[in-house]
Design an enzyme around this catalytic site. Structure first.
Site, PDB file in Angstrom:
ATOM      1  N   THR A 181      22.266  84.447 -15.233  1.00  0.00           N
ATOM      2  CA  THR A 181      21.383  83.339 -14.904  1.00  0.00           C
ATOM      3  C   THR A 181      20.061  83.546 -15.652  1.00  0.00           C
ATOM      4  O   THR A 181      19.927  84.485 -16.443  1.00  0.00           O
ATOM      5  CB  THR A 181      21.202  83.213 -13.372  1.00  0.00           C
ATOM      6  OG1 THR A 181      20.550  81.968 -13.103  1.00  0.00           O
ATOM      7  CG2 THR A 181      20.405  84.363 -12.778  1.00  0.00           C
TER       8      THR A 181
ATOM      9  N   ASP B  99      26.892  85.922  -4.509  1.00  0.00           N
ATOM     10  CA  ASP B  99      27.891  85.617  -3.477  1.00  0.00           C
ATOM     11  C   ASP B  99      28.283  86.845  -2.658  1.00  0.00           C
ATOM     12  O   ASP B  99      29.408  86.960  -2.187  1.00  0.00           O
ATOM     13  CB  ASP B  99      29.172  85.001  -4.102  1.00  0.00           C
ATOM     14  CG  ASP B  99      28.843  83.827  -4.996  1.00  0.00           C
ATOM     15  OD1 ASP B  99      28.004  83.017  -4.591  1.00  0.00           O
ATOM     16  OD2 ASP B  99      29.408  83.729  -6.099  1.00  0.00           O
TER      17      ASP B  99
ATOM     18  N   ALA C  48      21.761  78.796  -6.310  1.00  0.00           N
ATOM     19  CA  ALA C  48      22.126  79.644  -5.184  1.00  0.00           C
ATOM     20  C   ALA C  48      22.776  78.801  -4.104  1.00  0.00           C
ATOM     21  O   ALA C  48      22.492  77.617  -3.977  1.00  0.00           O
ATOM     22  CB  ALA C  48      20.879  80.310  -4.605  1.00  0.00           C
ATOM     23  N   GLY C  49      23.655  79.414  -3.361  1.00  0.00           N
ATOM     24  CA  GLY C  49      24.236  78.716  -2.222  1.00  0.00           C
ATOM     25  C   GLY C  49      24.450  79.733  -1.128  1.00  0.00           C
ATOM     26  O   GLY C  49      25.202  80.680  -1.301  1.00  0.00           O
ATOM     27  N   HIS C  50      23.721  79.597  -0.053  1.00  0.00           N
ATOM     28  CA  HIS C  50      23.843  80.562   1.033  1.00  0.00           C
ATOM     29  C   HIS C  50      24.477  79.891   2.247  1.00  0.00           C
ATOM     30  O   HIS C  50      24.013  78.856   2.694  1.00  0.00           O
ATOM     31  CB  HIS C  50      22.465  81.128   1.401  1.00  0.00           C
ATOM     32  CG  HIS C  50      21.891  81.989   0.320  1.00  0.00           C
ATOM     33  ND1 HIS C  50      20.580  82.382   0.274  1.00  0.00           N
ATOM     34  CD2 HIS C  50      22.477  82.535  -0.760  1.00  0.00           C
ATOM     35  CE1 HIS C  50      20.393  83.132  -0.802  1.00  0.00           C
ATOM     36  NE2 HIS C  50      21.527  83.244  -1.441  1.00  0.00           N
TER      37      HIS C  50
ATOM     38  N   THR D 286      25.998  76.651 -13.357  1.00  0.00           N
ATOM     39  CA  THR D 286      26.229  75.774 -12.210  1.00  0.00           C
ATOM     40  C   THR D 286      25.879  74.330 -12.551  1.00  0.00           C
ATOM     41  O   THR D 286      26.090  73.431 -11.729  1.00  0.00           O
ATOM     42  CB  THR D 286      25.375  76.222 -11.000  1.00  0.00           C
ATOM     43  OG1 THR D 286      23.997  76.185 -11.397  1.00  0.00           O
ATOM     44  CG2 THR D 286      25.741  77.622 -10.548  1.00  0.00           C
TER      45      THR D 286
ATOM     46  N   LYS E 269      24.455  87.380   1.028  1.00  0.00           N
ATOM     47  CA  LYS E 269      23.021  87.628   1.287  1.00  0.00           C
ATOM     48  C   LYS E 269      22.470  86.702   2.373  1.00  0.00           C
ATOM     49  O   LYS E 269      21.646  87.112   3.170  1.00  0.00           O
ATOM     50  CB  LYS E 269      22.203  87.422  -0.006  1.00  0.00           C
ATOM     51  CG  LYS E 269      22.517  88.435  -1.091  1.00  0.00           C
ATOM     52  CD  LYS E 269      21.703  88.171  -2.340  1.00  0.00           C
ATOM     53  CE  LYS E 269      22.055  86.887  -3.027  1.00  0.00           C
ATOM     54  NZ  LYS E 269      23.425  86.817  -3.589  1.00  0.00           N
TER      55      LYS E 269
ATOM     56  N   ARG F 254       6.041  77.167 -21.843  1.00  0.00           N
ATOM     57  CA  ARG F 254       4.843  76.448 -21.369  1.00  0.00           C
ATOM     58  C   ARG F 254       4.997  74.949 -21.483  1.00  0.00           C
ATOM     59  O   ARG F 254       4.063  74.223 -21.786  1.00  0.00           O
ATOM     60  CB  ARG F 254       3.585  76.955 -22.090  1.00  0.00           C
ATOM     61  CG  ARG F 254       3.278  78.387 -21.677  1.00  0.00           C
ATOM     62  CD  ARG F 254       2.709  79.210 -22.748  1.00  0.00           C
ATOM     63  NE  ARG F 254       3.623  79.338 -23.871  1.00  0.00           N
ATOM     64  CZ  ARG F 254       3.336  79.985 -24.980  1.00  0.00           C
ATOM     65  NH1 ARG F 254       2.163  80.539 -25.113  1.00  0.00           N
ATOM     66  NH2 ARG F 254       4.207  80.074 -25.966  1.00  0.00           N
TER      67      ARG F 254
ATOM     68  N   GLN G  71      21.318  85.062  -6.324  1.00  0.00           N
ATOM     69  CA  GLN G  71      22.236  85.592  -7.346  1.00  0.00           C
ATOM     70  C   GLN G  71      22.399  87.110  -7.167  1.00  0.00           C
ATOM     71  O   GLN G  71      22.247  87.592  -6.067  1.00  0.00           O
ATOM     72  CB  GLN G  71      21.768  85.243  -8.767  1.00  0.00           C
ATOM     73  CG  GLN G  71      21.911  83.756  -9.115  1.00  0.00           C
ATOM     74  CD  GLN G  71      20.741  82.934  -8.649  1.00  0.00           C
ATOM     75  OE1 GLN G  71      19.602  83.299  -8.868  1.00  0.00           O
ATOM     76  NE2 GLN G  71      21.004  81.815  -8.017  1.00  0.00           N
TER      77      GLN G  71
ATOM     78  N   THR H  32      29.215  74.973  -6.422  1.00  0.00           N
ATOM     79  CA  THR H  32      30.048  74.172  -7.327  1.00  0.00           C
ATOM     80  C   THR H  32      31.491  74.014  -6.837  1.00  0.00           C
ATOM     81  O   THR H  32      32.234  73.227  -7.407  1.00  0.00           O
ATOM     82  CB  THR H  32      30.107  74.836  -8.712  1.00  0.00           C
ATOM     83  OG1 THR H  32      30.600  76.164  -8.540  1.00  0.00           O
ATOM     84  CG2 THR H  32      28.739  74.888  -9.370  1.00  0.00           C
ATOM     85  N   GLY H  33      31.878  74.782  -5.828  1.00  0.00           N
ATOM     86  CA  GLY H  33      33.258  74.714  -5.331  1.00  0.00           C
ATOM     87  C   GLY H  33      34.253  75.420  -6.244  1.00  0.00           C
ATOM     88  O   GLY H  33      35.448  75.436  -5.974  1.00  0.00           O
TER      89      GLY H  33
END
Ligand code: IMP
Length: 450
Positions: free
Chosen positions: A248, A23, A49-51, A138, A26, A152, A233, A310-311
């Site tokens: 993460t 956060d 991720a949230g951009h 998340t 980026k 695998r 991240q 996620t708010g």
């Protein structure tokens, strides 16, 4: 073109890395640099991720797509190191298309692992079972998808687009996952037929984008195209180097830009660390410079510090140069992009953490043991604040440059540069796309390599 690995002398590539707990802003930095880039590549993480990128009055929130998708004509790549939820990606593509954003330039690695519906169930079940030691994920199935990749037991994009391969994979995976959910005491029932049908449909929809993206990135670099690697991240959430287990499940440092995109390490040229002018963290885990008072809440409000994904409210604290220095050493920052300067504007005084004290000793590097990190007390340097940047001063700064910055803001920037020994190359002064002061000597640097 030969398939050999002989690379040109200069690599016109820039890697963008979050230097804190994610956060950092980026997305905005990538969007800005994407104007000059010809290709933008995501190499790790998933839709955890949230951009957020603001273009004019429009706000775009991206989870899977590289931020470069918002710039017309740029190749947007989702590399092999990413874990991908096809339902989310399709929704994102539909959303952009309905806003007239062209998405034909997207390519997805056939080696990227798929986040399946059972991964999300497992993520939730594992968090519940952790009881008092929740990671605060998340809930997007990131950890279980990466675990399956390493064990695998994954489904890759190449399988998703091939109904026969998908069916074969799911025949043994779905019953296996059911057994694990049962063992966890989870009530969910997995239905092989409907999972197969659902995911085969996603595969057919995404098929046209799926290819060997490593080859595409490699070829672009060989042609001296400007390639931007977009990290997700932040360093302190790195699976090895972060505040484990409150991290993460991927490698978030610059080294993974090569592996997660499928190119050689020497293909990485500049590495810009994105540093928010203060620090935030979502979810659980240590945070030495956290502010538990009204000031922390004021910064959170002014900075809109609520998770894009996620708010959840983000925890806020002072800038911690122990953390940023550690990130710089792990990723080899050649420049710093400092963001959200405007959020700190208007304060009388600021603090910057320069080191920690632990049992009377000075600590300047993050200890692996969280019990030690939790006992570290931040030691601060106080700095005088600068006034709010009104519209007129913002315009003046953007037109005339660094000299127009308030004197105390210059001091803050210089202090960070001097302490870390790394130049600040971009300065994020406001929410809008153009509110970035570009301090690079050349527009897109490509350092000569041996
Ligand atoms: P996961 O990645 O969903 O497994 O979550 C693990 C930890 O990383 C949690 O503390 C999340 O809040 C945090 N996290 C994951 N992605 C991001 C991000 O993009 N920004 C900030 N924190 C994140």
């Amino acid at each position: 073109m030969s398939l050999g690995m002989c690379l040109p002398i200069t690599m016109p590539s820039v890697v963008i890395i979050g230097s804190q707990w994610g956060d950092e802003g980026k997305g905005k930095i990538v969007d800005y640099l994407a104007e000059e880039a010809q290709m933008v590549v995501r190499f790790q993480g998933g839709n955890n991720a949230g951009h957020t990128v603001q273009v004019g009055d429009e706000v775009f929130r991206l989870h899977h797509l590289p931020s470069g998708i918002l710039r017309r004509g740029k190749a947007a790549i989702i590399g092999n190191g990413v874990v991908l939820d096809p339902a989310v990606l399709i929704e994102e593509l539909d959303g952009l298309e309905s806003r007239k954003i062209v998405t034909d330039n997207l390519r997805i690695s056939d080696r990227a692992n798929v986040i399946m519906s059972y991964h999300k169930l497992l993520d939730g079940a594992e968090e519940r079972l952790r009881k008092g030691s929740k990671v605060g994920t998340t809930g997007r199935g990131i950890g279980p998808a990466y675990s399956d990749k390493v064990a695998r037991l994954g489904v890759r994009m190449g399988d998703l687009v091939d109904p026969g391969a998908l069916s074969e994979r799911l025949q043994f995976l779905v019953p296996l996952k059911q057994r694990i959910l049962d063992a966890y005491g989870d009530q969910a029932r997995l239905d092989l037929g409907s999972i197969e049908k659902e995911y085969a449909a996603y595969g057919q929809r995404l098929r046209k984008y799926v290819t060997d993206t490593g080859y595409l990135v490699h070829s672009a670099l060989r042609k001296n195209r400007r390639v931007l690697f977009e990290g997700a991240q932040g360093t302190m959430l790195d699976i090895d180097h972060g505040t484990y287990p409150f991290v993460t499940s991927s490698t978030t440092v610059a080294g993974n830009a090569a592996s997660g995109a499928g190119v050689a390490p020497l293909a990485l040229d500049d590495v810009y660390g994105v540093v928010k002018a203060y620090t935030t963290r979502v979810g659980e885990g240590p945070f030495p410079t956290e502010l538990h008072d009204d000031l922390g809440r004021t910064i959170a409000e002014k900075g809109g510090e609520f998770g894009t994904t996620t708010g959840r409210p983000r925890r806020c604290g002072w800038l911690d140069l122990v953390i940023v220095g550690y990130s710089a050493s792990l990723s080899g920052f050649t420049g710093i992009a400092m963001t959200k300067i405007d959020v700190l504007s208007g304060l009388d005084e600021l603090k910057v953490c320069t080191h920690y004290a632990l049992d009377g000793k000075r600590v300047s590097r993050i200890p692996a043991d969280l019990r030690l990190l939790n006992r570290c007390e931040p030691r601060y340097t106080k700095m005088p604040g600068w006034p709010d940047l009104d519209d007129a001063s913002m315009k003046r700064i953007l037109r005339r440059g660094y000299q127009e910055l308030p004197a105390n803001l210059k001091k803050y920037v210089k202090y960070v540069e001097k302490t870390l020994g790394i130049p600040v190359v971009l300065l994020g002064l406001g929410r809008r796309r153009n509110e970035i002061l570009d301090l690079r000597k050349k527009k897109w640097t490509a350092r000569p390599r041996k």
